[in-house]
Design a protein around this motif. Structure first.
Motif, mmCIF file in Angstrom:
data_model
loop_
_atom_site.group_PDB
_atom_site.id
_atom_site.type_symbol
_atom_site.label_atom_id
_atom_site.label_comp_id
_atom_site.label_asym_id
_atom_site.label_seq_id
_atom_site.Cartn_x
_atom_site.Cartn_y
_atom_site.Cartn_z
ATOM 1 N N ALA A 49 0.830 -1.214 0.000
ATOM 2 C CA ALA A 49 0.000 0.000 0.000
ATOM 3 C C ALA A 49 0.861 1.259 0.000
ATOM 4 C CB ALA A 49 -0.938 -0.008 1.201
ATOM 5 N N ILE A 50 2.024 1.206 0.667
ATOM 6 C CA ILE A 50 2.943 2.346 0.647
ATOM 7 C C ILE A 50 3.413 2.616 -0.770
ATOM 8 C CG2 ILE A 50 5.259 3.099 1.354
ATOM 9 C CD1 ILE A 50 4.753 1.636 4.028
ATOM 10 N N CYS A 51 3.774 1.541 -1.483
ATOM 11 C CA CYS A 51 4.198 1.688 -2.885
ATOM 12 C C CYS A 51 3.066 2.270 -3.730
ATOM 13 C CB CYS A 51 4.650 0.335 -3.429
ATOM 14 S SG CYS A 51 5.157 0.363 -5.163
ATOM 15 N N LEU A 52 1.851 1.759 -3.523
ATOM 16 C CA LEU A 52 0.703 2.275 -4.269
ATOM 17 C C LEU A 52 0.497 3.755 -3.985
ATOM 18 C CD1 LEU A 52 -1.860 2.093 -5.975
ATOM 19 C CD2 LEU A 52 -3.035 1.090 -3.993
ATOM 20 N N ASN A 53 0.593 4.144 -2.713
ATOM 21 C CA ASN A 53 0.402 5.553 -2.370
ATOM 22 C C ASN A 53 1.491 6.431 -2.988
ATOM 23 O OD1 ASN A 53 -0.949 7.701 -0.810
ATOM 24 N ND2 ASN A 53 0.976 7.766 0.323
ATOM 25 N N ASN A 54 2.734 5.948 -2.965
ATOM 26 C CA ASN A 54 3.818 6.712 -3.586
ATOM 27 C C ASN A 54 3.567 6.911 -5.081
ATOM 28 O OD1 ASN A 54 5.177 6.914 -1.157
ATOM 29 N ND2 ASN A 54 6.595 5.226 -1.583
ATOM 30 N N SER A 55 3.036 5.878 -5.730
ATOM 31 C CA SER A 55 2.764 5.990 -7.166
ATOM 32 C C SER A 55 1.593 6.940 -7.427
ATOM 33 C CB SER A 55 2.501 4.612 -7.774
ATOM 34 O OG SER A 55 1.271 4.061 -7.341
ATOM 35 N N LEU A 56 0.600 6.929 -6.543
ATOM 36 C CA LEU A 56 -0.509 7.882 -6.673
ATOM 37 C C LEU A 56 0.000 9.312 -6.552
ATOM 38 C CD1 LEU A 56 -3.212 6.068 -4.493
ATOM 39 C CD2 LEU A 56 -3.394 6.513 -6.948
ATOM 40 N N ARG A 57 0.889 9.556 -5.590
ATOM 41 C CA ARG A 57 1.453 10.896 -5.432
ATOM 42 C C ARG A 57 2.226 11.295 -6.683
ATOM 43 N NH1 ARG A 57 5.254 11.834 -2.325
ATOM 44 N NH2 ARG A 57 5.938 9.757 -1.672
ATOM 45 N N GLN A 58 2.930 10.328 -7.274
ATOM 46 C CA GLN A 58 3.774 10.634 -8.432
ATOM 47 C C GLN A 58 2.956 11.099 -9.631
ATOM 48 O OE1 GLN A 58 4.468 8.948 -11.549
ATOM 49 N NE2 GLN A 58 6.136 10.373 -11.971
ATOM 50 N N VAL A 59 1.727 10.588 -9.781
ATOM 51 C CA VAL A 59 0.887 10.982 -10.918
ATOM 52 C C VAL A 59 -0.113 12.081 -10.540
ATOM 53 C CG1 VAL A 59 1.114 8.754 -12.066
ATOM 54 C CG2 VAL A 59 -0.813 9.142 -10.513
ATOM 55 N N GLY A 60 -0.002 12.614 -9.326
ATOM 56 C CA GLY A 60 -0.843 13.736 -8.932
ATOM 57 C C GLY A 60 -2.241 13.374 -8.487
ATOM 58 N N MET A 61 -2.451 12.133 -8.053
ATOM 59 C CA MET A 61 -3.765 11.718 -7.582
ATOM 60 C C MET A 61 -3.857 11.861 -6.064
ATOM 61 S SD MET A 61 -4.683 8.451 -10.026
ATOM 62 C CE MET A 61 -6.380 8.403 -9.451
ATOM 63 N N PRO A 62 -5.072 11.812 -5.503
ATOM 64 C CA PRO A 62 -5.233 11.987 -4.052
ATOM 65 C C PRO A 62 -4.531 10.899 -3.255
ATOM 66 C CG PRO A 62 -7.338 12.278 -5.182
ATOM 67 C CD PRO A 62 -6.382 11.737 -6.201
ATOM 68 N N THR A 63 -4.281 11.215 -1.997
ATOM 69 C CA THR A 63 -3.637 10.270 -1.072
ATOM 70 C C THR A 63 -4.486 9.021 -0.890
ATOM 71 O OG1 THR A 63 -2.552 12.073 0.120
ATOM 72 C CG2 THR A 63 -2.824 9.988 1.311
ATOM 73 N N LEU A 64 -3.807 7.881 -0.804
ATOM 74 C CA LEU A 64 -4.473 6.612 -0.556
ATOM 75 C C LEU A 64 -4.937 6.534 0.894
ATOM 76 C CD1 LEU A 64 -5.048 3.672 -1.695
ATOM 77 C CD2 LEU A 64 -2.881 3.037 -0.588
ATOM 78 N N THR A 65 -6.111 5.978 1.109
ATOM 79 C CA THR A 65 -6.592 5.672 2.450
ATOM 80 C C THR A 65 -6.560 4.168 2.653
ATOM 81 O OG1 THR A 65 -8.011 7.621 2.665
ATOM 82 C CG2 THR A 65 -8.594 5.711 3.990
ATOM 83 N N ILE A 66 -5.900 3.737 3.721
ATOM 84 C CA ILE A 66 -5.885 2.329 4.098
ATOM 85 C C ILE A 66 -7.007 2.108 5.104
ATOM 86 C CG2 ILE A 66 -4.601 0.474 5.238
ATOM 87 C CD1 ILE A 66 -2.021 1.778 4.296
ATOM 88 N N MET A 67 -7.928 1.213 4.779
ATOM 89 C CA MET A 67 -8.958 0.815 5.737
ATOM 90 C C MET A 67 -8.538 -0.524 6.326
ATOM 91 S SD MET A 67 -12.615 2.067 4.234
ATOM 92 C CE MET A 67 -13.345 1.731 5.843
ATOM 93 N N THR A 68 -8.460 -0.582 7.647
ATOM 94 C CA THR A 68 -7.905 -1.758 8.300
ATOM 95 C C THR A 68 -8.581 -2.037 9.628
ATOM 96 O OG1 THR A 68 -5.864 -2.724 9.201
ATOM 97 C CG2 THR A 68 -6.092 -0.335 9.338
ATOM 98 N N ASN A 69 -8.592 -3.310 9.982
ATOM 99 C CA ASN A 69 -9.105 -3.723 11.285
ATOM 100 C C ASN A 69 -8.042 -3.614 12.373
ATOM 101 O OD1 ASN A 69 -7.616 -5.861 10.017
ATOM 102 N ND2 ASN A 69 -8.384 -7.258 11.590
ATOM 103 N N ALA A 70 -6.800 -3.264 11.998
ATOM 104 C CA ALA A 70 -5.684 -3.177 12.950
ATOM 105 C C ALA A 70 -4.945 -1.851 12.763
ATOM 106 C CB ALA A 70 -4.742 -4.362 12.754
ATOM 107 N N PRO A 71 -5.601 -0.732 13.012
ATOM 108 C CA PRO A 71 -4.979 0.573 12.746
ATOM 109 C C PRO A 71 -3.710 0.826 13.543
ATOM 110 C CG PRO A 71 -7.015 0.822 14.015
ATOM 111 C CD PRO A 71 -6.972 -0.593 13.555
ATOM 112 N N ALA A 72 -3.631 0.342 14.779
ATOM 113 C CA ALA A 72 -2.436 0.579 15.592
ATOM 114 C C ALA A 72 -1.219 -0.130 14.991
ATOM 115 C CB ALA A 72 -2.671 0.110 17.023
#
Length: 324
Positions: free
Chosen positions: A33-56
């Motif tokens: 997901a970090i890689c995906l978010n970095n790629s989204l930033r690179q093309v100028g798209m909004p920040t990725l949101t991770i939805m998780t059952n273990a946020p901590a």
């Protein structure tokens, strides 16, 4: 229309890992997901949101990153219960994610649900986003990749069992990409809940398992009732790539907005170590992985041919021995 890129990271150390996962680290999907978010930033798209059952736990994995580079975190309200040895166990909770998003997204924002093992190479075309907003849903039809290897009769039977009805034009939709308005999600989720219930009760009859089965059944049923749906694969919004697979020429993927790499998770996890996503670097490594996959496929084919030849030779020898 705004976009809300989102991915599911469901953490359960007692559950079976995904069939395509080789990393036994339960937080390996965070790295993807970090890689995906970095790629989204690179093309100028909004920040990725991770939805998780273990946020901590997920937050701990993100602590070493610059705050402005981190994906956002939202706690998933998980309600689904199923055996932990179910294939694609974690992916089933996408239904809970969609349910949660249907009631929380603003009316001018579309959910862009992505698998974590993806990268963005180009921004989505504005024209495509507008068409999906007008229709309500954009989905990735991978019927041509699913029907031939499993048999169209079996795939259609699974879809109709899970849908609980005959479908006019059954299609199989990939779970890695879904673009939907909040209104369309509110129509889709109840239908998908019903499909999920049949999917569980008929698990002995259904050959295909995972979120794609009951989400595809629900989408087919809605389309039959008049729900608009844009097939985004035709626009090269997304492509699914397996190392060494000749389904598509490699150059075709270079023109996709998103590339899904279910067999390239290790590559994505290595890319996540870099602070910035570099498309050229990623593309070089993807090509190397593809060529290695081609070699593996060739070796396997040769091994199968040799096995067949040895079996034929042994059979001929056995026949001669019996006759003599």
């Amino acid at each position: 229309m705004n976009l809300f890129p989102c991915t599911l990271v469901y953490v359960d150390v007692d559950a079976s890992p995904g069939p395509n996962s080789t990393n036994r680290d339960p937080l390996s999907y965070v790295s993807q997901a970090i890689c995906l978010n970095n790629s989204l930033r690179q093309v100028g798209m909004p920040t990725l949101t991770i939805m998780t059952n273990a946020p901590a736990l997920v937050a701990q994995r993100l602590d070493s990153m610059k705050t402005e580079h981190r994906p956002a975190l939202v706690t998933l309200n998980a309600t689904i219960e199923l055996p932990k040895n179910t294939p694609f166990y974690a992916a089933h909770f996408k239904l809970d994610l969609m349910d949660q998003m249907a009631d929380s997204l603003p009316t001018d924002t579309m959910l862009l649900l992505l698998d974590a093992d993806m990268v963005a190479l180009l921004p989505l075309e504005r024209n495509l986003i507008e068409r999906c907003a007008e229709a309500g849903i954009g989905a990735f039809d991978i019927s041509d990749q699913v029907f031939p290897p499993y048999g169209s009769e079996q795939v259609v039977a699974d879809l109709e069992i899970v849908a609980g009805k005959r479908l006019r034009n059954p299609r199989w939709y990939g779970g890695e990409f879904l673009l939907a308005t909040p209104a369309a999600l509110r129509r889709l989720v109840p239908r998908a809940r019903a499909s999920y219930a049949r999917y569980i009760s008929e698990s002995g009859r259904v050959k295909h398992h995972g979120d794609e089965a009951f989400i595809s059944a629900a989408l087919n049923a809605l389309v039959d009732e008049g729900q608009g749906l844009i097939e985004v694969g035709a626009y090269q919004a997304v492509g699914r790539h397996w190392p060494g697979n000749n389904y598509r020429d490699m150059r075709w993927f270079r023109c996709c907005s998103f590339v899904h790499l279910p067999g390239g998770k290790a590559l994505l996890e290595k890319e996540a170590r870099f602070a910035e996503f570099a498309p050229d670097r990623f593309w070089r490594r993807m090509r190397v992985a593809h060529l290695r996959g081609r070699v593996r496929h060739a070796v396997k084919r040769i091994a199968r041919l040799l096995s067949v030849e040895r079996l034929a030779t042994w059979s001929a020898y056995a026949v001669r021995s019996v006759k003599s």
